[in-house]
Design a protein around this motif. Structure first.
Motif, PDB file in Angstrom:
ATOM      1  N   ILE A  84       0.839  -1.206   0.000  1.00 40.25           N
ATOM      2  CA  ILE A  84       0.000   0.000   0.000  1.00 40.25           C
ATOM      3  C   ILE A  84       0.871   1.252   0.000  1.00 40.25           C
ATOM      4  CG2 ILE A  84      -1.672   1.337   1.348  1.00 40.25           C
ATOM      5  CD1 ILE A  84      -2.767  -1.385   2.370  1.00 40.25           C
ATOM      6  N   GLY A  85       1.900   1.247   0.852  1.00 38.90           N
ATOM      7  CA  GLY A  85       2.799   2.392   0.924  1.00 38.90           C
ATOM      8  C   GLY A  85       3.644   2.565  -0.318  1.00 38.90           C
ATOM      9  N   TYR A  86       4.109   1.453  -0.909  1.00 40.85           N
ATOM     10  CA  TYR A  86       4.932   1.554  -2.105  1.00 40.85           C
ATOM     11  C   TYR A  86       4.135   2.109  -3.279  1.00 40.85           C
ATOM     12  CZ  TYR A  86       7.744  -1.697   0.681  1.00 40.85           C
ATOM     13  OH  TYR A  86       8.450  -2.302   1.691  1.00 40.85           O
ATOM     14  N   ALA A  87       2.862   1.747  -3.358  1.00 38.18           N
ATOM     15  CA  ALA A  87       2.015   2.271  -4.436  1.00 38.18           C
ATOM     16  C   ALA A  87       1.958   3.794  -4.381  1.00 38.18           C
ATOM     17  CB  ALA A  87       0.605   1.681  -4.335  1.00 38.18           C
ATOM     18  N   ASP A  88       1.739   4.347  -3.187  1.00 46.43           N
ATOM     19  CA  ASP A  88       1.703   5.801  -3.041  1.00 46.43           C
ATOM     20  C   ASP A  88       3.071   6.423  -3.339  1.00 46.43           C
ATOM     21  OD1 ASP A  88      -0.951   5.702  -2.317  1.00 46.43           O
ATOM     22  OD2 ASP A  88      -0.543   5.706  -0.164  1.00 46.43           O
ATOM     23  N   LEU A 108      10.295  -8.507  -2.215  1.00 46.74           N
ATOM     24  CA  LEU A 108       9.268  -9.163  -3.025  1.00 46.74           C
ATOM     25  C   LEU A 108       8.036  -8.270  -3.118  1.00 46.74           C
ATOM     26  CD1 LEU A 108       8.193 -11.561  -4.604  1.00 46.74           C
ATOM     27  CD2 LEU A 108       7.517 -12.622  -2.440  1.00 46.74           C
ATOM     28  N   ALA A 109       7.676  -7.625  -2.010  1.00 52.25           N
ATOM     29  CA  ALA A 109       6.544  -6.691  -2.031  1.00 52.25           C
ATOM     30  C   ALA A 109       6.848  -5.479  -2.907  1.00 52.25           C
ATOM     31  CB  ALA A 109       6.206  -6.254  -0.607  1.00 52.25           C
ATOM     32  N   VAL A 110       8.086  -4.989  -2.837  1.00 53.50           N
ATOM     33  CA  VAL A 110       8.491  -3.856  -3.681  1.00 53.50           C
ATOM     34  C   VAL A 110       8.411  -4.234  -5.154  1.00 53.50           C
ATOM     35  CG1 VAL A 110      10.451  -2.404  -4.354  1.00 53.50           C
ATOM     36  CG2 VAL A 110       9.958  -2.773  -1.938  1.00 53.50           C
ATOM     37  N   ALA A 111       8.979  -5.395  -5.500  1.00 54.27           N
ATOM     38  CA  ALA A 111       8.995  -5.818  -6.899  1.00 54.27           C
ATOM     39  C   ALA A 111       7.583  -6.049  -7.434  1.00 54.27           C
ATOM     40  CB  ALA A 111       9.826  -7.091  -7.046  1.00 54.27           C
ATOM     41  N   SER A 112       6.710  -6.622  -6.608  1.00 54.06           N
ATOM     42  CA  SER A 112       5.328  -6.844  -7.029  1.00 54.06           C
ATOM     43  C   SER A 112       4.633  -5.511  -7.308  1.00 54.06           C
ATOM     44  CB  SER A 112       4.573  -7.620  -5.955  1.00 54.06           C
ATOM     45  OG  SER A 112       5.169  -8.870  -5.717  1.00 54.06           O
ATOM     46  N   SER A 113       4.867  -4.533  -6.449  1.00 55.30           N
ATOM     47  CA  SER A 113       4.249  -3.219  -6.611  1.00 55.30           C
ATOM     48  C   SER A 113       4.750  -2.534  -7.878  1.00 55.30           C
ATOM     49  CB  SER A 113       4.552  -2.343  -5.391  1.00 55.30           C
ATOM     50  OG  SER A 113       4.137  -2.969  -4.197  1.00 55.30           O
ATOM     51  N   ALA A 114       6.066  -2.525  -8.064  1.00 55.38           N
ATOM     52  CA  ALA A 114       6.646  -1.863  -9.237  1.00 55.38           C
ATOM     53  C   ALA A 114       6.201  -2.533 -10.524  1.00 55.38           C
ATOM     54  CB  ALA A 114       8.175  -1.859  -9.132  1.00 55.38           C
ATOM     55  N   ALA A 116       3.380  -4.131 -11.134  1.00 53.77           N
ATOM     56  CA  ALA A 116       1.998  -3.759 -11.434  1.00 53.77           C
ATOM     57  C   ALA A 116       1.891  -2.315 -11.916  1.00 53.77           C
ATOM     58  CB  ALA A 116       1.128  -3.969 -10.204  1.00 53.77           C
ATOM     59  N   MET A 117       2.860  -1.475 -11.532  1.00 53.99           N
ATOM     60  CA  MET A 117       2.836  -0.059 -11.918  1.00 53.99           C
ATOM     61  C   MET A 117       3.719   0.228 -13.128  1.00 53.99           C
ATOM     62  SD  MET A 117       2.807   1.658  -8.096  1.00 53.99           S
ATOM     63  CE  MET A 117       2.442   3.316  -8.697  1.00 53.99           C
ATOM     64  N   LYS A 118       4.181  -0.829 -13.786  1.00 56.03           N
ATOM     65  CA  LYS A 118       4.956  -0.725 -15.032  1.00 56.03           C
ATOM     66  C   LYS A 118       6.240   0.074 -14.845  1.00 56.03           C
ATOM     67  CE  LYS A 118       0.795  -1.120 -17.888  1.00 56.03           C
ATOM     68  NZ  LYS A 118      -0.036  -0.500 -18.971  1.00 56.03           N
ATOM     69  N   ILE A 119       6.933  -0.200 -13.750  1.00 52.93           N
ATOM     70  CA  ILE A 119       8.219   0.446 -13.484  1.00 52.93           C
ATOM     71  C   ILE A 119       9.314  -0.602 -13.661  1.00 52.93           C
ATOM     72  CG2 ILE A 119       9.623   1.682 -11.793  1.00 52.93           C
ATOM     73  CD1 ILE A 119       6.974   2.411 -10.357  1.00 52.93           C
ATOM     74  N   LEU A 377      10.334  -3.152 -20.361  1.00 53.97           N
ATOM     75  CA  LEU A 377       9.092  -3.611 -19.739  1.00 53.97           C
ATOM     76  C   LEU A 377       8.480  -4.831 -20.407  1.00 53.97           C
ATOM     77  CD1 LEU A 377       7.313  -0.269 -18.775  1.00 53.97           C
ATOM     78  CD2 LEU A 377       8.150  -2.040 -17.233  1.00 53.97           C
ATOM     79  N   ILE A 378       8.540  -4.904 -21.733  1.00 54.07           N
ATOM     80  CA  ILE A 378       7.949  -6.045 -22.426  1.00 54.07           C
ATOM     81  C   ILE A 378       8.960  -7.184 -22.415  1.00 54.07           C
ATOM     82  CG2 ILE A 378       7.026  -6.907 -24.599  1.00 54.07           C
ATOM     83  CD1 ILE A 378       6.085  -4.076 -25.198  1.00 54.07           C
ATOM     84  N   LYS A 379       8.660  -8.214 -21.646  1.00 55.04           N
ATOM     85  CA  LYS A 379       9.592  -9.329 -21.452  1.00 55.04           C
ATOM     86  C   LYS A 379       9.146 -10.539 -22.261  1.00 55.04           C
ATOM     87  CE  LYS A 379      11.128 -10.326 -17.423  1.00 55.04           C
ATOM     88  NZ  LYS A 379      11.330 -10.635 -15.993  1.00 55.04           N
ATOM     89  N   LYS A 380      10.099 -11.192 -22.889  1.00 58.35           N
ATOM     90  CA  LYS A 380       9.843 -12.437 -23.584  1.00 58.35           C
ATOM     91  C   LYS A 380      10.608 -13.553 -22.881  1.00 58.35           C
ATOM     92  CE  LYS A 380       9.090 -10.373 -28.141  1.00 58.35           C
ATOM     93  NZ  LYS A 380       9.522 -10.354 -29.573  1.00 58.35           N
ATOM     94  N   PHE A 381       9.971 -14.675 -22.699  1.00 62.48           N
ATOM     95  CA  PHE A 381      10.615 -15.803 -22.045  1.00 62.48           C
ATOM     96  C   PHE A 381      11.683 -16.376 -22.967  1.00 62.48           C
ATOM     97  CE2 PHE A 381      11.291 -19.994 -20.352  1.00 62.48           C
ATOM     98  CZ  PHE A 381      11.089 -19.853 -19.001  1.00 62.48           C
TER      99      PHE A 381
END
Length: 384
Positions: A84-88, A108-114, A116-119, A377-381
């Protein structure tokens, strides 16, 4: 200017990131942003954000997320609060990329947030193995969420590619912690004694022990065995650095306080030492005892042996300076005896550290100078 946001949650992680943060700060094309979270903001763990400020860094955002408990449930809740805090924070800072290191739940929480926010995410120390902790899974999950990877050895680079990451975005740069060993003017033994308020004995040891989160034995049972082995050493002095905000870390810290109170003539404890004093102590110690990654990655560059206990670091590449023990009092005592043997100590003086030679920051800077973050941002496996 490209805005690069470094995120740190613990004292150890900050110490490792500091050379890179300094280099970004000094670069004309980059703006360093700093997001501080986790244990840094906790009085219980030393309010280490104040050290960051004392060392001249401006903290752009502080994100409170740490609950005053260390059960699995409380850590999951802390991760939720963090997101929640990282999103803000990321909405306000709007970075071009974030920089994270390692394998902890906060990251892991930081990476998940970033994600989802396309960072775009720059990740250090991916591809490693630590079989005795759930951080092992977290690290690989962070790798899959990240876009630019800086591995500490070639085998770790290959493992990141094995996870499907594009080879052109994965680099072997060595371990950044060695940069501090090469560049910091480490304290003399006399200066360290004065600074820490201690008196070294004939033999001296640094003790850093964290919970082995996947072990059958509890953290309390494991640490009790280690303390009993230490208590029998009559000509030695032990400096404890306390555990991080991990599951059951508070149990270990309570046991450290009790041990030091009962044995002030052979032990002293610190919540946090900072990079300079930590590495200086490591240099002047007969060994580092416990299960910290510092014993695996940094200690060999100082030719200091490591008594590595249990499975927390199992799977990590190791130098020949490392003595592995199960959680057994006799084995730990025998390992301590070995580090007091002059023949053994001489035999490790010229051994090479597989984690590099201390030029990691320069390698990273050259790569990010030429990186177009918008194309990550656009990742290919990658099917190897």
């Amino acid at each position: 200017m490209k805005k690069l946001c470094a995120v740190t949650a613990t004292r150890a992680e900050y110490g490792l990131l500091k050379p890179l943060m300094n280099a970004i700060n000094a670069h004309q094309e980059f703006e360093l942003q700093l997001l501080v979270t986790g244990a840094h903001l906790s009085p219980e763990f030393g309010n280490t954000y104040t050290l960051i400020e004392q060392e001249g860094f401006y903290i752009n955002k502080k994100v409170e997320m740490l609950l005053s408990a260390d059960t699995g449930s409380s850590i999951v809740k802390s991760m939720g609060l963090g997101m929640i805090g990282y999103a803000d924070a990321f909405s306000r800072l709007n970075p071009d990329a974030i920089i994270i290191l390692g394998d902890r739940y906060e990251m892991l929480a930081v990476a998940s947030s970033a994600s989802a926010m396309k960072i775009p995410i720059i990740h250090l120390h991916g591809g490693e193995i630590t079989e005795g902790a759930y951080d092992d899974s977290f690290r690989h999950a962070i790798t899959k969420l990240s876009h630019l990877h800086f591995a500490s050895t070639e085998s770790h680079r290959e493992r990141i590619i094995q996870l499907g990451e594009q080879p052109q975005n994965v680099f072997n740069v060595g371990a950044i912690g060695i940069d501090n060993i090469v560049n910091l003017p480490l304290l003399s033994k006399e200066a360290l004694e004065q600074d820490l308020g201690i008196r070294f004995a004939k033999y001296n040891y640094q003790v850093t022990f964290h919970p082995e989160t996947l072990a059958d034995l509890s953290a309390e049972e494991q640490f009790k065995v280690l303390l009993q082995a230490i208590k029998n050493q009559k000509e030695s002095f032990f400096v404890f650095t306390k555990s991080n905000a991990d599951t059951n870390g508070r149990i270990i810290n309570r046991m450290i306080d009790e041990f030091v109170t009962e044995n002030p003539h052979i032990a002293k404890a610190f919540t946090s030492l900072g990079s300079l004093k930590f590495l200086s102590l490591l240099k002047h110690s007969n060994a580092i005892i416990g299960n910290s990654s510092s014993g695996i990655i940094e200690a060999p560059s100082l030719h200091t042996p490591t008594i590595n206990i249990g499975d927390r670091q199992k799977g990590r590449m190791q130098a020949k300076t490392i003595i592995n023990c199960v959680v057994d009092q006799l084995q730990i005592e025998e390992a301590i005896d070995r580090t007091q043997d002059e023949i053994f100590m001489q035999s490790i003086k010229n051994l090479q550290n597989p984690y590099g030679n201390g030029d990691t920051t320069n390698k990273i800077m050259k790569i990010i100078e030429s990186t177009d973050f918008s194309k990550l941002l656009i990742k290919k496996f990658y099917d190897k």
